[in-house]
Design a protein around this motif. Structure first.
Motif, PDB file in Angstrom:
ATOM      1  N   VAL B  41       0.814  -1.226   0.000  1.00  0.00           N
ATOM      2  CA  VAL B  41       0.000   0.000   0.000  1.00  0.00           C
ATOM      3  C   VAL B  41       0.845   1.273   0.000  1.00  0.00           C
ATOM      4  N   THR B  42       1.793   1.335  -0.948  1.00  0.00           N
ATOM      5  CA  THR B  42       2.670   2.495  -1.016  1.00  0.00           C
ATOM      6  C   THR B  42       2.151   3.531  -2.002  1.00  0.00           C
ATOM      7  N   ASN B 156      -4.647   3.633   2.426  1.00  0.00           N
ATOM      8  CA  ASN B 156      -3.454   4.461   2.318  1.00  0.00           C
ATOM      9  C   ASN B 156      -2.539   3.992   1.195  1.00  0.00           C
ATOM     10  N   ALA B 157      -3.158   3.550   0.082  1.00  0.00           N
ATOM     11  CA  ALA B 157      -2.354   2.960  -0.986  1.00  0.00           C
ATOM     12  C   ALA B 157      -1.863   3.988  -1.990  1.00  0.00           C
ATOM     13  N   GLY B 158      -2.569   5.099  -2.117  1.00  0.00           N
ATOM     14  CA  GLY B 158      -2.046   6.173  -2.964  1.00  0.00           C
ATOM     15  C   GLY B 158      -2.174   5.954  -4.460  1.00  0.00           C
ATOM     16  N   SER B 261       0.358   8.675   5.632  1.00  0.00           N
ATOM     17  CA  SER B 261       0.912   7.882   4.552  1.00  0.00           C
ATOM     18  C   SER B 261      -0.071   7.619   3.444  1.00  0.00           C
ATOM     19  N   GLY B 262      -0.928   8.609   3.224  1.00  0.00           N
ATOM     20  CA  GLY B 262      -1.915   8.539   2.151  1.00  0.00           C
ATOM     21  C   GLY B 262      -1.318   8.372   0.774  1.00  0.00           C
ATOM     22  N   GLY B 263      -0.464   9.293   0.389  1.00  0.00           N
ATOM     23  CA  GLY B 263       0.230   9.145  -0.873  1.00  0.00           C
ATOM     24  C   GLY B 263      -0.424   9.831  -2.047  1.00  0.00           C
ATOM     25  N   THR B 373       5.988   3.732   3.143  1.00  0.00           N
ATOM     26  CA  THR B 373       4.875   3.303   2.283  1.00  0.00           C
ATOM     27  C   THR B 373       3.889   4.451   2.076  1.00  0.00           C
ATOM     28  N   VAL B 374       4.439   5.636   1.778  1.00  0.00           N
ATOM     29  CA  VAL B 374       3.608   6.823   1.596  1.00  0.00           C
ATOM     30  C   VAL B 374       3.181   6.964   0.146  1.00  0.00           C
ATOM     31  N   GLY B 375       4.157   6.926  -0.761  1.00  0.00           N
ATOM     32  CA  GLY B 375       3.808   6.986  -2.170  1.00  0.00           C
ATOM     33  C   GLY B 375       3.866   8.369  -2.785  1.00  0.00           C
TER      34      GLY B 375
END
Ligand SMILES: [K+]
Ligand SMILES: [K+]
Lengths: 429, 429
Positions: B41-42, B156-158, B261-263, B373-375
């Motif tokens: 989930v980055t 929070n996969a972005g 860490s939404g992204g 794992t922010v993206g």
């Protein structure tokens, strides 16, 4: 605080017209910057030391370096020995007793010993440098340069008189200068306890854990640093040029040694590749050994960190070095002090990033160099704004005194735990 | 390891010609990169998700996100609860007993509850998004986009389907989209235990320490993040443009929230000032809360670090949060895990600095974004070399599993301390 007073007095002297070569008075911020850099034995400079300051100015700087370097070395050694005694006896009352008349005499004897050690090494360095400088200048000049560089380099101060911000780049292939300088940097960075241990090894037959760790971590950092700098740079024409392989190895070795917190350099760091510059930043952050003239979080702290992470990965509770377990509270202290230091470097970097107009890596480099009292520069220090200078002054000061103060002076006070809070549970990670 | 297998299977599916819009098969490294980014989930992407992948490809990515996000959330929650039980009973035998038939039923019930919570929130998000998208596209498309973005953003996969690497920049002034997205990011980043606590507050009347810390640290980070980003950027025409002050505050708020860490982003991060970018790096490193779909060292760990440094400076032994003392071993673990994470980010940055040709800050940003794992991206990911992609894959994987594994799975094993080394003394600091 004693250090603050010395810096302030030094700044007043450096402001005087007679301290500069041009005979004009220096602005307070620049005088303060130079005095802080000298007293905290850092070596970051806003002016070229050799050409800007007069002979009087040079002597002021030299005295500040000597007081700052040896003064700090003595203080740190005393702190460490007192703490060591306190822990080994596990009895605070005995410590108070031991600080009576007889013991104070012992402390005076110890301080005298530290100063004698330092002066002896500096004298040998001065003679060796003078011999070399006699090939380039007249005997009076050679002695002057010999004494200045020996004191500056043994105290890991990084100041030089070679002019034009050149540092030792003119001597990059000079084996003699390289060996003498590296010797002084390393001896200065060992700290008194290790020096005394080395000196008395015939009598004692066995090194203490402290000395073993300092020697092995220093060796490991110097060797691996040389190797990585060489690998990253040997195809880089701008930094290493067309020099022979032996010369390239010598430059790599010197560069690796000087990050212990020497601050003099034989090559232009700006021309290094980014990866090398970042690697040097990490080496500068680690720095020299406790109770030495060098800065950084210290080699022993680094050993504890590596030990703690390894222990965690292996699922062991104890951090073990050379088959000896470290007290949990010391490990905890090492890890927390390191985090604090990372926080300070980040804060300084953030401040500089808002006030200075330079590439981020340059800013991070200068902040770490100031905090580790290393004195290597990628050129930002010469162009700093007023607030930028204040930030670097702050970093040099806290970098010099912070780790020691946090480790010893601010420890939990005995007998103050009158009540504890109830334990709470929370999830981390 | 289960995660590795899912990533590998996902990569095989994404390699298929039918997964790409062009009908050509994707190279293994790019498929692996996308699968890792989805499962961890980055949200870092080598292709624009919306235009490069086919509908089949999108569904593969969505399933990977759902498995990765909820799977991790469940696993982390179980670990934390089992550990909490272990500590509170201080008796390993009882734990083993408690893992019998009856308790396994309890665990199954818990897992079902976690999944239901997640699906419920995702459903609400999907409806809210679909309503908004109906203004821009036909109903079928709107539902498709609504479901995809709700699942992607709650986990929070972005990942996004807006095309051309635009993320949500087209919606920067759209209050409705901003509020729904931020709500999903924050709820996803809280973790199950906090969600359950919030849901049951009427019955329980009182939050646990864990929930209190998560809520207050999240609020603190979001508010101070908004403030600092706004202050640093409101005069920067390239990032904030000539928008009104309300719009600028909204962008700052969204940017602050998305580092949890939404992204997804509503503004081009490349145009930010260096200081802002560095600040975002620090926020991304802290990340979301334990047992959530977000990454980083976690908000609770950050609270412990701040508490530990404050305690050290004040000379206290105990770390106290909300009048409750934390167990020394938990504090130690938090500090050590953080140091390990800093080491990993540095290692990744170093590797990228040797293989990629980009500014250092860009490299540090991308490495931290991958690890947390922010993206969020400053554009490096689109231009990565083969080894660069491997480095980012490694950072995403270890960033997702490392902190949890180190904190719980690798704890000291009971009954293994058959002998301890003697204690040694050494000087740090
Ligand atoms: K120095
Ligand atoms: K993400």
């Amino acid at each position: 605080m004693g250090f603050g007073f010395i810096i302030f007095a030094g700044a007043q002297l450096l402001r005087l017209p007679m301290a500069s070569e041009s005979g004009q008075s220096t602005s307070f911020i620049d005088a303060l910057f130079t005095a802080t850099s000298a007293t905290c034995v850092t070596g970051l400079v806003v002016f070229d030391t050799g050409t800007y300051f007069s002979t009087f100015g040079h002597w002021v700087i030299l005295v500040l370096i000597q007081i700052g370097g040896i003064g700090f070395m003595t203080m740190a050694t005393l702190f460490a020995l007192i703490l060591r005694r306190r822990i080994s006896l596990k009895e605070r009352l005995i410590l108070q007793e031991s600080l009576n008349q007889g013991s104070i005499e012992g402390l005076v004897r110890l301080v005298r010993k530290v100063i004698l050690f330092a002066l002896a090494i500096e004298s040998v360095g001065a003679v060796l440098f003078t011999i070399r400088f006699m090939f380039d200048m007249n005997i009076g000049q050679a002695i002057y340069h010999g004494v200045f560089h020996s004191i500056s380099i043994f105290n890991n101060a990084g100041f030089d008189l070679t002019g034009d911000f050149r540092s030792l780049t003119g001597y990059s292939s000079d084996l003699y200068m390289n060996v003498v300088s590296m010797g002084l940097i390393i001896l200065g960075g060992f700290g008194f306890i290790v020096l005394a241990d080395l000196f008395e090894i015939r009598r004692k037959r066995k090194f203490s854990l402290h000395t073993k760790v300092v020697l092995s971590v220093t060796a490991l950092l110097v060797v691996s640093g040389t190797l990585i700098i060489f690998l990253f740079e040997f195809t880089n024409g701008r930094s290493f040029g067309n020099n022979g392989i032996g010369h390239k190895i010598l430059i790599s070795l010197f560069q690796s040694v000087t990050t212990r917190s020497g601050g003099v350099t034989t090559v232009d760091i700006t021309e290094f590749r980014q990866a090398t510059q970042f690697f040097i930043i990490i080496l500068m952050f680690i720095g020299a050994s406790p109770g030495s003239t060098g800065g950084g979080i210290k080699t022993t702290t680094f050993a504890v960190l590596v030990g703690a992470v390894l222990a965690m990965i292996r699922g062991k509770e104890d951090v073990v070095l050379f088959r000896l377990r470290l007290a949990q509270e010391r490990v905890y202290k090492a890890v927390t002090v390191t985090l604090f230091c990372i926080g300070i470097v980040m804060l300084g970097t953030m401040l500089l990033a808002t006030t200075e107009d330079a590439a981020f890596l340059t800013i991070l480099f200068e902040a770490t160099s100031a905090f580790g009292t290393v004195g290597l520069s990628m050129g930002l220090t010469g162009e700093l704004s007023f607030t930028g200078k204040l930030t670097i002054i702050f970093l040099m000061f806290i970098g010099r005194l912070g780790p020691l103060t946090l480790t010893y002076a601010l420890g939990p006070k005995p007998g103050r735990m009158l009540y504890r809070h109830a334990e709470g549970k929370m999830i981390i990670g």
